[in-house]
Design a protein around this motif. Structure first.
Motif, PDB file in Angstrom:
ATOM      1  N   GLY A  18       0.819  -1.211   0.000  1.00  0.00           N
ATOM      2  CA  GLY A  18       0.000   0.000   0.000  1.00  0.00           C
ATOM      3  C   GLY A  18       0.848   1.254   0.000  1.00  0.00           C
ATOM      4  O   GLY A  18       0.572   2.218  -0.728  1.00  0.00           O
ATOM      5  N   GLN A  19       1.905   1.244   0.799  1.00  0.00           N
ATOM      6  CA  GLN A  19       2.786   2.407   0.856  1.00  0.00           C
ATOM      7  C   GLN A  19       3.563   2.577  -0.451  1.00  0.00           C
ATOM      8  O   GLN A  19       3.802   3.705  -0.900  1.00  0.00           O
ATOM      9  N   LEU A  20       3.940   1.475  -1.071  1.00  0.00           N
ATOM     10  CA  LEU A  20       4.645   1.572  -2.351  1.00  0.00           C
ATOM     11  C   LEU A  20       3.738   2.141  -3.438  1.00  0.00           C
ATOM     12  O   LEU A  20       4.193   2.903  -4.302  1.00  0.00           O
ATOM     13  N   LEU A  21       2.459   1.786  -3.401  1.00  0.00           N
ATOM     14  CA  LEU A  21       1.525   2.349  -4.378  1.00  0.00           C
ATOM     15  C   LEU A  21       1.375   3.855  -4.178  1.00  0.00           C
ATOM     16  O   LEU A  21       1.363   4.623  -5.150  1.00  0.00           O
ATOM     17  N   LEU A  22       1.252   4.276  -2.931  1.00  0.00           N
ATOM     18  CA  LEU A  22       1.151   5.709  -2.658  1.00  0.00           C
ATOM     19  C   LEU A  22       2.425   6.430  -3.089  1.00  0.00           C
ATOM     20  O   LEU A  22       2.372   7.515  -3.687  1.00  0.00           O
ATOM     21  N   LEU A  23       3.577   5.825  -2.801  1.00  0.00           N
ATOM     22  CA  LEU A  23       4.841   6.425  -3.217  1.00  0.00           C
ATOM     23  C   LEU A  23       4.930   6.499  -4.736  1.00  0.00           C
ATOM     24  O   LEU A  23       5.382   7.508  -5.296  1.00  0.00           O
ATOM     25  N   ASP A  24       4.488   5.455  -5.411  1.00  0.00           N
ATOM     26  CA  ASP A  24       4.510   5.444  -6.875  1.00  0.00           C
ATOM     27  C   ASP A  24       3.691   6.594  -7.439  1.00  0.00           C
ATOM     28  O   ASP A  24       4.118   7.285  -8.371  1.00  0.00           O
ATOM     29  N   ARG A  25       2.513   6.829  -6.875  1.00  0.00           N
ATOM     30  CA  ARG A  25       1.664   7.921  -7.367  1.00  0.00           C
ATOM     31  C   ARG A  25       2.261   9.287  -7.034  1.00  0.00           C
ATOM     32  O   ARG A  25       2.205  10.215  -7.858  1.00  0.00           O
ATOM     33  N   LEU A  26       2.830   9.430  -5.842  1.00  0.00           N
ATOM     34  CA  LEU A  26       3.491  10.690  -5.504  1.00  0.00           C
ATOM     35  C   LEU A  26       4.639  10.968  -6.468  1.00  0.00           C
ATOM     36  O   LEU A  26       4.862  12.112  -6.886  1.00  0.00           O
ATOM     37  N   MET A  27       5.357   9.916  -6.841  1.00  0.00           N
ATOM     38  CA  MET A  27       6.468  10.078  -7.775  1.00  0.00           C
ATOM     39  C   MET A  27       5.974  10.384  -9.182  1.00  0.00           C
ATOM     40  O   MET A  27       6.680  11.051  -9.955  1.00  0.00           O
ATOM     41  N   GLN A  28       4.784   9.921  -9.529  1.00  0.00           N
ATOM     42  CA  GLN A  28       4.230  10.270 -10.837  1.00  0.00           C
ATOM     43  C   GLN A  28       4.081  11.783 -10.950  1.00  0.00           C
ATOM     44  O   GLN A  28       4.396  12.378 -11.983  1.00  0.00           O
ATOM     45  N   TYR A  29       3.602  12.398  -9.876  1.00  0.00           N
ATOM     46  CA  TYR A  29       3.485  13.862  -9.875  1.00  0.00           C
ATOM     47  C   TYR A  29       4.867  14.510  -9.890  1.00  0.00           C
ATOM     48  O   TYR A  29       5.108  15.455 -10.652  1.00  0.00           O
ATOM     49  N   GLU A  30       5.771  14.015  -9.046  1.00  0.00           N
ATOM     50  CA  GLU A  30       7.119  14.589  -8.974  1.00  0.00           C
ATOM     51  C   GLU A  30       7.812  14.527 -10.334  1.00  0.00           C
ATOM     52  O   GLU A  30       8.449  15.496 -10.764  1.00  0.00           O
ATOM     53  N   ASN A  31       7.702  13.396 -11.004  1.00  0.00           N
ATOM     54  CA  ASN A  31       8.356  13.237 -12.307  1.00  0.00           C
ATOM     55  C   ASN A  31       7.722  14.138 -13.358  1.00  0.00           C
ATOM     56  O   ASN A  31       8.424  14.720 -14.195  1.00  0.00           O
ATOM     57  N   ALA A  32       6.390  14.244 -13.316  1.00  0.00           N
ATOM     58  CA  ALA A  32       5.711  15.123 -14.272  1.00  0.00           C
ATOM     59  C   ALA A  32       6.109  16.574 -14.037  1.00  0.00           C
ATOM     60  O   ALA A  32       6.320  17.341 -14.992  1.00  0.00           O
ATOM     61  N   LEU A  33       6.223  16.965 -12.769  1.00  0.00           N
ATOM     62  CA  LEU A  33       6.627  18.335 -12.439  1.00  0.00           C
ATOM     63  C   LEU A  33       8.057  18.601 -12.902  1.00  0.00           C
ATOM     64  O   LEU A  33       8.351  19.661 -13.480  1.00  0.00           O
ATOM     65  N   ALA A  34       8.950  17.639 -12.664  1.00  0.00           N
ATOM     66  CA  ALA A  34      10.347  17.804 -13.078  1.00  0.00           C
ATOM     67  C   ALA A  34      10.459  17.907 -14.598  1.00  0.00           C
ATOM     68  O   ALA A  34      11.218  18.742 -15.121  1.00  0.00           O
ATOM     69  N   ASP A  35       9.709  17.074 -15.310  1.00  0.00           N
ATOM     70  CA  ASP A  35       9.737  17.124 -16.776  1.00  0.00           C
ATOM     71  C   ASP A  35       9.239  18.475 -17.281  1.00  0.00           C
ATOM     72  O   ASP A  35       9.824  19.066 -18.204  1.00  0.00           O
ATOM     73  N   ASP A  36       8.164  18.965 -16.679  1.00  0.00           N
ATOM     74  CA  ASP A  36       7.594  20.240 -17.121  1.00  0.00           C
ATOM     75  C   ASP A  36       8.563  21.389 -16.853  1.00  0.00           C
ATOM     76  O   ASP A  36       8.733  22.282 -17.699  1.00  0.00           O
ATOM     77  N   ARG A  37       9.202  21.365 -15.703  1.00  0.00           N
ATOM     78  CA  ARG A  37      10.162  22.431 -15.383  1.00  0.00           C
ATOM     79  C   ARG A  37      11.367  22.383 -16.315  1.00  0.00           C
ATOM     80  O   ARG A  37      11.877  23.432 -16.739  1.00  0.00           O
ATOM     81  N   GLU A  38      11.824  21.182 -16.631  1.00  0.00           N
ATOM     82  CA  GLU A  38      12.980  21.052 -17.524  1.00  0.00           C
ATOM     83  C   GLU A  38      12.668  21.615 -18.907  1.00  0.00           C
ATOM     84  O   GLU A  38      13.475  22.357 -19.486  1.00  0.00           O
ATOM     85  N   VAL A  39      11.493  21.273 -19.428  1.00  0.00           N
ATOM     86  CA  VAL A  39      11.115  21.778 -20.751  1.00  0.00           C
ATOM     87  C   VAL A  39      10.875  23.283 -20.694  1.00  0.00           C
ATOM     88  O   VAL A  39      11.219  24.013 -21.634  1.00  0.00           O
ATOM     89  N   ALA A  40      10.306  23.768 -19.593  1.00  0.00           N
ATOM     90  CA  ALA A  40      10.091  25.212 -19.443  1.00  0.00           C
ATOM     91  C   ALA A  40      11.424  25.956 -19.446  1.00  0.00           C
ATOM     92  O   ALA A  40      11.552  27.025 -20.073  1.00  0.00           O
ATOM     93  N   ASP A  41      12.416  25.405 -18.757  1.00  0.00           N
ATOM     94  CA  ASP A  41      13.746  26.029 -18.746  1.00  0.00           C
ATOM     95  C   ASP A  41      14.345  26.043 -20.150  1.00  0.00           C
ATOM     96  O   ASP A  41      14.985  27.030 -20.555  1.00  0.00           O
TER      97      ASP A  41
END
Length: 294
Positions: A18-41
């Motif tokens: 259960g905790q790994l699933l929650l971590l996986d979803r939190l990382m989905q947001y983190e990765n999407a945010l990082a990708d968006d910031r990289e392309v914005a830069d």
């Protein structure tokens, strides 16, 4: 369907998964945010380069060519930014806020509290849960397990016991009744937790997230019912045994032969992916024995 009772799905496994699933979803947001910031830069840098080049009243042929290239790159970068912005928007539900959890999903608090106590997540400046450095490490280990599962176990999902062959997902009809799923039997023979193998299989297929209310199912304890039933219903090693004109053949002998063939096929398929994706090394199967119940 198996008639043999397997060890029950432990509470520790349920907590960890259960905790790994929650971590996986939190990382989905983190990765999407990082990708968006990289392309914005990248867009910002290209826009600055374009501004400098356009600002020159007299440009050499080389500078005209450079400006043309920068403008082409900028068009591509802006298109990429549209895609990353959309991906970030879709990932926003995974940016869990404290207010949301307290008001609507309080049943998840024990999972999140345990993750926070273990240093896997923290509360960010927006009062949302976010992975820590330790959380990123745990997620990297989970990704390694997923890679290892796909490489070493996926091949046993469709086995023709009559012909002694393995399905080709690209060409064979996988709904055919001739296929047997031997992933659990192989896991047990190898000493790998069968619940972990099925968990990784379902996570790889994103089966847990097909229902938009999956977090509610996790909170009330029903999310892993299918996982539990799958493990209990799978064919056992003993059931693979048979008798022919030459005598009895044990299930252990059958599964050992299947694993020998499957391992060779798995390596062959990995080499094919390696050529296509330039993946460097064969994933270590031993990472599947790691637990993350911190």
């Amino acid at each position: 369907m198996s008639n043999t009772t397997r060890p029950p799905f432990s509470d520790d496994d349920k907590q960890e998964f259960g905790q790994l699933l929650l971590l996986d979803r939190l990382m989905q947001y983190e990765n999407a945010l990082a990708d968006d910031r990289e392309v914005a830069d990248t867009c910002d840098e290209l826009e600055e380069q374009e501004k400098v080049l356009k600002g020159k009243f007299f440009r050499s042929d080389e500078e005209d060519f450079e400006l043309e290239q920068v403008q082409q790159d900028l068009v591509a970068a802006r298109q990429a930014r549209e895609e990353t912005a959309q991906a970030l928007k879709e990932a926003m539900p995974n940016h869990l806020s404290i207010a949301l959890i307290e008001q609507d999903e309080s049943e998840l608090e024990p999972f999140l509290k345990h993750m926070e106590q273990r240093g896997v997540i923290c509360v960010d400046e927006q009062n949302c849960f976010a992975p820590t450095e330790q959380g990123h490490k745990v997620y990297e280990q989970l990704v390694e397990q997923l890679d290892s599962y796909v490489t070493h176990f996926d091949v046993y999902a469709y086995v023709d016991l009559e012909e002694g062959g393995f399905a080709d997902p690209e060409t064979d009809l996988l709904e055919d009744n001739r296929w047997s799923d031997l992933r659990v039997a192989v896991a047990e023979h190898k000493g790998v937790d069968p619940y972990r193998v099925v968990f990784l299989a379902m996570l790889s297929a994103e089966a847990f997230f097909e229902n938009p209310e999956w977090r509610f199912d996790l909170a009330v304890g029903s999310l892993f019912d299918e996982l539990d039933a799958t493990v209990q219903d799978q064919i056992t090693v003993a059931e693979l045994g048979y008798a022919d004109d030459e005598g009895e053949v044990s299930g252990e002998d059958v599964i050992a032969d299947i694993i020998e063939q499957g391992s060779a096929l798995a390596k062959e398929r990995f080499r094919a992916r390696q050529d296509a994706e330039e993946q460097a090394t064969l994933p270590d199967e031993q990472v599947l024995t790691t637990t993350y119940y911190w």
